[in-house]
Scaffold this motif. Structure first.
Motif, PDB file in Angstrom:
ATOM      1  N   VAL A 107       0.847  -1.189   0.000  1.00 30.70           N
ATOM      2  CA  VAL A 107       0.000   0.000   0.000  1.00 30.70           C
ATOM      3  C   VAL A 107       0.883   1.240   0.000  1.00 30.70           C
ATOM      4  O   VAL A 107       1.990   1.234   0.556  1.00 30.70           O
ATOM      5  CB  VAL A 107      -0.947   0.008   1.229  1.00 30.70           C
ATOM      6  N   ASP A 108       0.432   2.287  -0.653  1.00 29.17           N
ATOM      7  CA  ASP A 108       1.172   3.548  -0.653  1.00 29.17           C
ATOM      8  C   ASP A 108       1.068   4.230   0.715  1.00 29.17           C
ATOM      9  O   ASP A 108       0.104   4.018   1.457  1.00 29.17           O
ATOM     10  CB  ASP A 108       0.632   4.478  -1.733  1.00 29.17           C
ATOM     11  N   MET A 121      -9.299  -8.622   1.878  1.00 25.38           N
ATOM     12  CA  MET A 121      -8.455  -8.974   0.743  1.00 25.38           C
ATOM     13  C   MET A 121      -7.507 -10.111   1.088  1.00 25.38           C
ATOM     14  O   MET A 121      -7.299 -11.032   0.291  1.00 25.38           O
ATOM     15  CB  MET A 121      -7.678  -7.734   0.282  1.00 25.38           C
ATOM     16  N   VAL A 122      -6.946 -10.066   2.312  1.00 25.09           N
ATOM     17  CA  VAL A 122      -6.035 -11.128   2.745  1.00 25.09           C
ATOM     18  C   VAL A 122      -6.769 -12.456   2.850  1.00 25.09           C
ATOM     19  O   VAL A 122      -6.278 -13.493   2.384  1.00 25.09           O
ATOM     20  CB  VAL A 122      -5.381 -10.762   4.095  1.00 25.09           C
ATOM     21  N   ARG A 123      -7.949 -12.436   3.469  1.00 22.77           N
ATOM     22  CA  ARG A 123      -8.711 -13.684   3.628  1.00 22.77           C
ATOM     23  C   ARG A 123      -9.124 -14.254   2.272  1.00 22.77           C
ATOM     24  O   ARG A 123      -9.114 -15.473   2.080  1.00 22.77           O
ATOM     25  CB  ARG A 123      -9.946 -13.444   4.504  1.00 22.77           C
ATOM     26  N   VAL A 133      -4.529 -10.117  -5.168  1.00 22.74           N
ATOM     27  CA  VAL A 133      -5.834  -9.456  -5.077  1.00 22.74           C
ATOM     28  C   VAL A 133      -5.569  -7.971  -5.277  1.00 22.74           C
ATOM     29  O   VAL A 133      -4.849  -7.349  -4.490  1.00 22.74           O
ATOM     30  CB  VAL A 133      -6.521  -9.709  -3.720  1.00 22.74           C
ATOM     31  N   ASN A 134      -6.132  -7.420  -6.333  1.00 21.37           N
ATOM     32  CA  ASN A 134      -5.905  -6.025  -6.677  1.00 21.37           C
ATOM     33  C   ASN A 134      -7.025  -5.157  -6.116  1.00 21.37           C
ATOM     34  O   ASN A 134      -8.206  -5.488  -6.244  1.00 21.37           O
ATOM     35  CB  ASN A 134      -5.849  -5.867  -8.199  1.00 21.37           C
ATOM     36  N   TYR A 175      -2.587  -0.529  -4.230  1.00 21.41           N
ATOM     37  CA  TYR A 175      -3.103  -1.321  -3.107  1.00 21.41           C
ATOM     38  C   TYR A 175      -3.319  -2.751  -3.584  1.00 21.41           C
ATOM     39  O   TYR A 175      -4.249  -3.027  -4.350  1.00 21.41           O
ATOM     40  CB  TYR A 175      -4.416  -0.701  -2.635  1.00 21.41           C
ATOM     41  N   ARG A 176      -2.460  -3.655  -3.143  1.00 19.22           N
ATOM     42  CA  ARG A 176      -2.541  -5.043  -3.599  1.00 19.22           C
ATOM     43  C   ARG A 176      -2.135  -5.989  -2.466  1.00 19.22           C
ATOM     44  O   ARG A 176      -1.394  -5.620  -1.560  1.00 19.22           O
ATOM     45  CB  ARG A 176      -1.626  -5.280  -4.802  1.00 19.22           C
TER      46      ARG A 176
END
Length: 338
Positions: A107-108, A121-123, A133-134, A175-176
């Motif tokens: 992440v920025d 997103m992690v799950r 996961v984008n 964000y990925r």
């Protein structure tokens, strides 16, 4: 999913109730934050991701900041390291090389991305055994996602989609979430903002299982300035796309060059042939020589494409084998036989 309006108010900045006390994740997670002069935003980013992912380790990699980014990040609880080579791509290469984890959240450090989306997103990556996961940006705030940047993103994403596949709609998102096998098989050759393009093409070329989720996006906090230079970085990304097409799709690339050169050669030689058929003479000898040389270059380009296509196929097999040597998410490596 309809566009989500996100403003900088306490209510909007706070995480949803279900994300305020997230359940423990079944894997080790590293949050990677590349930073350059983000004193105004980095403290909030670190705090938000520590709250959203309490079991994760938050790493901030400072890229020669001239402000108090390092001090603020340390005070917020991040593990701070430095990368002297300027450019986001150089920082990415260092982070991916140094850090060991099962899942990586990139992440920025400008406090524009939605931290409470990270556990979801992690799950999803872990439970569906995905490799990336984008986070596709969704916002109504003009200052956060200016029309020029939106148009450029659509244009560049569309170019990549036409060549490598229509699986990503926001190629330039910062964000990925990545699996370990993505990170440890990623070559990381870019040096600047074009690294997002490289990340996307890496996933598409190896046909990795990926997903894209829509996440709220907001404007920068007061005092934070964007490091993106619209035209300069846009042309660098376009150049990167062309280089990746040449590297990963050499036959179509050089076949296109062949077609252009062959067409030019034919246009030059047709008048010469017409004169020859009418008079039996070749008065435009330089034009005939130029047309012949251009056609030779055209077939040389086609030959290069055929040879490089074979080389690329072998290189892709090697990358695929490296990728397969690392266990998939949520998949324990087999026990060795005694």
């Amino acid at each position: 999913m309809p566009a989500t309006t996100l403003t900088r108010t306490p209510a909007a900045a706070s995480a949803p109730s279900e994300a305020a006390q997230p359940a423990p994740l079944p894997c080790s997670v590293a949050v990677l934050i590349p930073c350059y002069n983000e004193e105004a935003a980095i403290g909030k980013v670190v705090e938000d991701f520590r709250a959203a992912l309490p079991d994760a380790t938050v790493y901030v990699y400072d890229n020669n900041s001239a402000d108090r980014t390092i001090e603020v990040a340390k005070a917020a609880g991040a593990v701070v390291r430095t990368e002297p080579l300027q450019g986001k791509g150089n920082v990415m290469r260092r982070m991916f090389s140094d850090i060991e984890a099962d899942v990586y959240v990139l992440v920025d450090g400008d406090d524009t991305y939605h931290a409470p989306s990270a556990p979801l997103m992690v799950r999803r990556l872990w439970e569906e055994q995905l490799d990336m996961v984008n986070g596709a940006r969704v916002t109504d705030i003009v200052a956060a996602y200016r029309p020029g940047h939106r148009f450029g993103n659509r244009l560049l994403t569309g170019l990549v989609a036409e060549v490598f596949g229509h699986r990503i709609h926001d190629m330039l998102s910062g964000y990925r979430v990545f699996s370990r096998r993505f990170v440890k098989s990623f070559p990381a050759l870019a040096s600047g903002f074009e690294t997002e393009t490289e990340l996307t093409v890496h996933a598409l070329e190896l046909r990795m299982p990926i997903a894209e989720v829509k996440t709220p996006y907001k404007d920068r906090p007061e005092g934070s300035v964007s490091k993106l230079r619209t035209y300069r970085d846009g042309f660098r990304i376009l150049k990167t796309i062309l280089v990746l097409v040449k590297e990963e799709r050499p036959l179509p690339f050089f076949a296109t060059v062949f077609g252009v050169l062959a067409a030019v050669s034919l246009m030059l030689v047709v008048p010469v042939f017409l004169t020859y058929f009418q008079t039996g003479l070749v008065p435009r000898l330089p034009t005939a020589v130029l047309a012949t040389g251009t056609m030779v270059l055209a077939f040389l380009s086609l030959t290069c494409g055929l040879i490089l296509d074979t080389v690329t196929h072998g290189r892709k097999e090697m990358k695929r084998l490296r990728y397969l040597s690392i266990p998939a998410p949520n998949c324990a490596p087999p026990k060795s036989e005694k």
